[in-house]
Motif scaffolding. Structure first.
Motif, PDB file in Angstrom:
ATOM      1  N   UNK A  41     -33.646  57.644 -65.229  1.00  0.00           N
ATOM      2  CA  UNK A  41     -35.006  58.351 -67.087  1.00  0.00           C
ATOM      3  C   UNK A  41     -35.323  56.901 -67.854  1.00  0.00           C
ATOM      4  N   UNK A  42     -34.501  55.309 -67.601  1.00  0.00           N
ATOM      5  CA  UNK A  42     -34.867  54.199 -67.805  1.00  0.00           C
ATOM      6  C   UNK A  42     -35.076  52.971 -66.674  1.00  0.00           C
ATOM      7  N   UNK A  43     -36.097  52.192 -66.984  1.00  0.00           N
ATOM      8  CA  UNK A  43     -35.742  51.117 -66.285  1.00  0.00           C
ATOM      9  C   UNK A  43     -35.252  50.602 -65.532  1.00  0.00           C
ATOM     10  N   UNK A  44     -35.532  50.242 -64.534  1.00  0.00           N
ATOM     11  CA  UNK A  44     -34.843  49.150 -63.297  1.00  0.00           C
ATOM     12  C   UNK A  44     -32.985  48.341 -64.467  1.00  0.00           C
ATOM     13  N   UNK A  45     -32.208  49.072 -64.104  1.00  0.00           N
ATOM     14  CA  UNK A  45     -31.121  47.710 -64.670  1.00  0.00           C
ATOM     15  C   UNK A  45     -31.842  46.694 -64.030  1.00  0.00           C
ATOM     16  N   UNK A  85     -37.566  38.007 -63.991  1.00  0.00           N
ATOM     17  CA  UNK A  85     -38.960  38.461 -62.752  1.00  0.00           C
ATOM     18  C   UNK A  85     -39.266  39.032 -64.651  1.00  0.00           C
ATOM     19  N   UNK A  86     -39.650  38.298 -65.475  1.00  0.00           N
ATOM     20  CA  UNK A  86     -41.003  39.151 -66.330  1.00  0.00           C
ATOM     21  C   UNK A  86     -42.269  39.572 -65.647  1.00  0.00           C
ATOM     22  N   UNK A  87     -41.911  40.786 -65.749  1.00  0.00           N
ATOM     23  CA  UNK A  87     -42.754  42.282 -65.838  1.00  0.00           C
ATOM     24  C   UNK A  87     -44.678  41.817 -66.267  1.00  0.00           C
ATOM     25  N   UNK A  88     -44.895  40.970 -67.298  1.00  0.00           N
ATOM     26  CA  UNK A  88     -45.946  40.170 -68.105  1.00  0.00           C
ATOM     27  C   UNK A  88     -46.896  39.655 -66.630  1.00  0.00           C
ATOM     28  N   UNK A 102     -30.345  38.486 -67.831  1.00  0.00           N
ATOM     29  CA  UNK A 102     -30.428  38.406 -69.093  1.00  0.00           C
ATOM     30  C   UNK A 102     -31.353  38.446 -69.828  1.00  0.00           C
ATOM     31  N   UNK A 103     -30.889  36.768 -70.055  1.00  0.00           N
ATOM     32  CA  UNK A 103     -31.597  36.310 -71.418  1.00  0.00           C
ATOM     33  C   UNK A 103     -32.980  36.350 -71.428  1.00  0.00           C
ATOM     34  N   UNK A 104     -33.778  36.329 -70.184  1.00  0.00           N
ATOM     35  CA  UNK A 104     -34.831  36.474 -70.454  1.00  0.00           C
ATOM     36  C   UNK A 104     -35.792  37.595 -70.053  1.00  0.00           C
ATOM     37  N   UNK A 105     -35.471  38.429 -69.320  1.00  0.00           N
ATOM     38  CA  UNK A 105     -35.620  40.011 -69.091  1.00  0.00           C
ATOM     39  C   UNK A 105     -35.516  41.222 -69.933  1.00  0.00           C
ATOM     40  N   UNK A 106     -34.279  40.587 -70.437  1.00  0.00           N
ATOM     41  CA  UNK A 106     -33.628  42.014 -71.107  1.00  0.00           C
ATOM     42  C   UNK A 106     -34.352  42.631 -72.261  1.00  0.00           C
TER      43      UNK A 106
END
Length: 541
Positions: A376-380, A271-274, A216-220
């Protein structure tokens, strides 16, 4: 004044008048029941160190901390029967139950360490050091292991030992010199202040760590920046008659906040999508690497697909239907070119969990997706952000890998997935099943027309009929709503005239190929439960 008797760094608690809780002074100024105070010191020392480790992990090792590493190791080590019991008893709160259980065990061992240190110098410190060794070993066995995570495990253990020694020395000063003046504060106050300060830090730090630690702190923030592309193949419109229209039934499409979550991740992986990369390896002509940007640039497919957990008991709620957006896995595999003889794809999660999926299921015409969005939204975060697998027709333990990072094309004869050595089947096709949602079990109904309703599923085949029977009488065919697709559940309803009395109500489904669901009652192990969902209804005048 009576002089306390000392021994092995402690004081005898057998003097007259010492029978009240710890932390209170004796008649001669020393603490009553010193072992209790020592136990409290142990809990505060270990708790403060653990909380400090969690807080530092939020900055230096977001994906792994000593506590989450130990929790992950515990999850890996428990027998399948214990896992089934936990899911049955706590459902989607199984992770919280594990954390509470770990906390209680840790507190008990920490209290023991405090008492041992009070009675014999370095005995409790040695036990605390063993805690640290276990934590370090757990960190080194996790897929997210890093130098930072290992250093934090060692640091946590060292801090716990130092705090324990400090608090026990304060307690011993109070015991041996209860009335002697000390610089700044008397011994009693110094011990109680140190104990209270540690307790406050543990409580406040634990709350802060709970808010800060984990994905939650990294990926939100990264998730909030994701712009989903328009699907090249949009989901077909939901038919107007796909809902049975019975009050109290579960929604046809499960909201994200209500969707079940069962996995082995004690905390949500960060997990950072970048930096996310999916690798296709193994028995392929060409190894392939795919970034998140690459994936979003592909022609994506959107479909409604129902997925289910193998731990779902008959009539259970570990199943949900959602609208998923992703790239068909078969297209990715086609780029890699699986070699002759390969029959399995071993998918790997960011936290090291694996699932073994039959290659043919990922290569045929079904909508097996590398999903990036849900309803309709990015995966939780808890459902696999940034990318997960969604495969129609298979239980999640052999298909629905969240936070997926690798697809290894291999053979069932050469590789095993996470749950296979733990007593589960290699292959897990979802069984045709049905459920009664209304009326709720045990609810009293008025005589007259009682409306029954629920869902049925035969994924990748489709439902043909749903039937209901009362008190083991003849089967009555229910009204079956139009399905969204063969890969989703169907809603059904049936109104029945009932007079006063008690009724046993059962439901069964038959798929579009004419195969009725298995009526034999069997547990979830090794490849999913079977049987008829049965409820009891009381009808009053």
């Amino acid at each position: 004044m009576r002089i306390p008797r000392t021994y092995a760094g402690g004081v005898s608690s057998s003097e007259p008048g010492q029978a009240t809780p710890s932390g209170q002074a004796t008649h001669d100024g020393g603490p009553r029941h010193p072992p209790r105070a020592a136990a409290a010191a142990g809990v505060v020392a270990v708790g403060s160190a653990a909380v400090l480790g969690e807080l530092l992990a939020g900055f230096f090792s977001p994906s792994l901390s000593p506590v989450t590493a130990v929790g992950g190791a515990v999850i890996d080590a428990v027998p399948p029967g214990v896992k089934d019991w936990a899911v049955a008893a706590f459902g989607t709160a199984d992770k919280a139950a594990l954390l509470v259980g770990m906390g209680l065990v840790m507190a008990a061992l920490a209290a023991l360490a405090g008492i041992l240190e009070y009675r014999k110098r370095f005995a409790g410190a040695a036990l605390t050091g063993i805690f640290g060794t276990v934590g370090l070993a757990a960190v080194l066995t996790r897929a997210q292991a890093s130098a930072n995570a290992a250093v934090l495990a060692v640091l946590t253990a060292v801090v716990a030992v130092l705090l324990l020694r400090f608090l026990i020395r304060r307690l011993q000063e109070w015991e041996t010199h209860p009335l002697e003046p000390a610089p700044g504060a008397p011994p009693r106050r110094r011990f109680l202040q140190a104990l209270a300060g540690g307790a406050v830090f543990t409580a406040a730090g634990g709350l802060l760590a709970g808010l800060w630690r984990g994905a939650a702190a990294v990926a939100s923030e990264a998730r909030s920046r994701v712009t989903l592309p328009v699907p090249a193949s949009p989901a077909p419109a939901i038919p107007g008659d796909a809902e049975a229209g019975v009050d109290g039934m579960q929604p046809l499409v499960t909201p994200n906040k209500d969707f079940y979550r069962i996995d082995t991740a004690l905390t949500v992986p960060a997990v950072d999508p970048a930096t996310w990369v999916l690798k296709v390896t193994g028995l392929v002509d060409r190894e392939v690497e795919l970034t998140f940007a690459d994936l979003l640039a592909k022609p994506l497919t959107e479909r409604h697909i129902t997925i289910a957990c193998v731990s779902n008991n008959v009539g259970g709620d570990l199943i949900g239907n959602a609208r998923w957006l992703g790239w068909p896995v078969r297209e990715l595999l086609a780029l890699a070119g699986p070699r002759t003889g390969a029959d399995m794809v071993l998918s790997r999660s960011a936290d090291g969990w694996t699932a073994g999926t039959p290659l043919e299921v990922l290569s045929d015409g079904r909508d097996a997706l590398l999903a990036v969005a849900m309803n309709g939204e990015p995966l939780p975060l808890e459902h696999g952000f940034p990318v997960r697998l969604v495969v129609p027709g298979l239980y999640g333990y052999v298909s629905a890998t969240k936070w997926v990072t690798e697809l290894k094309v291999t053979r069932f004869a050469d590789d095993v997935a996470y749950w296979t050595p733990r007593g589960w089947s290699e292959r897990g096709p979802i069984k045709t099943s049905s459920r009664i949602d209304v009326p709720r079990p045990g609810r009293q109904m008025k005589a007259g027309t009682v409306m029954f309703g629920g869902v049925a599923w035969a994924q990748h085949t489709g439902i043909g009929t749903v039937e209901l029977r009362l008190n083991r009488g003849p089967w009555r065919q229910a009204d079956l709503a139009q399905g969204i697709s063969v890969d989703t559940w169907y809603q059904w309803k049936l109104g029945v005239e009932l007079t006063e009395g008690q009724y046993e109500v059962q439901v069964r489904a038959t798929d579009l190929a004419g195969r009725a669901q298995d009526e034999r009652s069997r547990p979830v192990v090794p490849d999913g439960a079977t049987g008829l969902h049965t409820i009891r209804v009381d009808v009053t005048p």
